[in-house]
Motif scaffolding. Structure first.
Motif, PDB file in Angstrom:
ATOM      1  N   TRP A 143       0.855  -1.096   0.045  1.00 42.43           N
ATOM      2  CA  TRP A 143      -0.066   0.004   0.046  1.00 42.43           C
ATOM      3  C   TRP A 143       0.812   1.454  -0.054  1.00 42.43           C
ATOM      4  CZ3 TRP A 143       1.102   3.204   3.873  1.00 42.43           C
ATOM      5  CH2 TRP A 143       1.764   2.584   5.132  1.00 42.43           C
ATOM      6  N   ASN A 184       3.348   2.069  -1.569  1.00 37.74           N
ATOM      7  CA  ASN A 184       3.967   2.465  -2.952  1.00 37.74           C
ATOM      8  C   ASN A 184       2.839   3.421  -3.760  1.00 37.74           C
ATOM      9  OD1 ASN A 184       6.442   0.985  -3.137  1.00 37.74           O
ATOM     10  ND2 ASN A 184       5.409  -0.807  -2.890  1.00 37.74           N
ATOM     11  N   ASP A 185       1.704   3.374  -3.326  1.00 37.65           N
ATOM     12  CA  ASP A 185       0.841   4.355  -3.969  1.00 37.65           C
ATOM     13  C   ASP A 185       1.033   5.886  -3.563  1.00 37.65           C
ATOM     14  OD1 ASP A 185      -0.657   2.382  -5.081  1.00 37.65           O
ATOM     15  OD2 ASP A 185      -2.082   2.173  -3.296  1.00 37.65           O
ATOM     16  N   THR A 239       2.092   8.078 -11.302  1.00 34.61           N
ATOM     17  CA  THR A 239       1.000   7.267 -10.645  1.00 34.61           C
ATOM     18  C   THR A 239      -0.218   7.497 -11.274  1.00 34.61           C
ATOM     19  OG1 THR A 239       0.803   8.528  -8.634  1.00 34.61           O
ATOM     20  CG2 THR A 239       2.379   6.965  -8.517  1.00 34.61           C
ATOM     21  N   ASN A 261      -3.080   6.531  -9.037  1.00 35.95           N
ATOM     22  CA  ASN A 261      -3.693   6.788  -8.114  1.00 35.95           C
ATOM     23  C   ASN A 261      -3.656   8.155  -7.446  1.00 35.95           C
ATOM     24  OD1 ASN A 261      -4.443   3.934  -8.086  1.00 35.95           O
ATOM     25  ND2 ASN A 261      -2.788   3.412  -6.773  1.00 35.95           N
TER      26      ASN A 261
END
Length: 120
Positions: free
Chosen positions: A28, A30-31, A81, A83
């Protein structure tokens, strides 16, 4: 793939899962943007403390940016990213997304829409 480990947050003491949860599924954390080393924050942090630490570090960085320095900011060079993180990239206001300066800095230029938090 790393095995899931149960860790204790070095900040608040909460227990949480740390590590890759499945093939091609990263941990998680890494988001979040890679903006500090764990040595700066102690051992692993729980999701809430990690998000708070990231927010503080980002706000400190954003405070140093001027329209003259925005085009050469470091955020645009971070890995891209898909996200978006509420409280870091945006906040909600009356059901609408309001993008923060960090989101704009990651994009790397002004979109010309007169955004409220545009650093350019």
């Amino acid at each position: 793939m790393n095995a899931i480990k149960v860790k204790q947050c070095s900040n608040c003491g909460t227990h949480f899962n740390c590590g890759d949860s499945a093939p091609k599924k990263k941990c998680w954390c890494n988001d979040f943007p890679p903006i500090f080393n764990l040595s700066e924050g102690g051992d692993c942090l729980c999701p809430a403390c990690f998000k708070n630490s990231c927010s503080i570090k980002i706000e400190e960085y954003v405070a140093t940016i001027t329209p003259e320095t925005a085009l050469d900011n470091k955020a645009k060079d971070l890995p891209k990213t898909t996200n978006l993180i509420e409280g870091i990239d945006y906040y909600l206001e009356n059901g609408n997304y309001v993008f923060k300066a960090w989101f704009h800095l990651k994009r790397g230029n002004c979109c010309g829409n007169g955004c409220r938090h545009c650093p350019y």
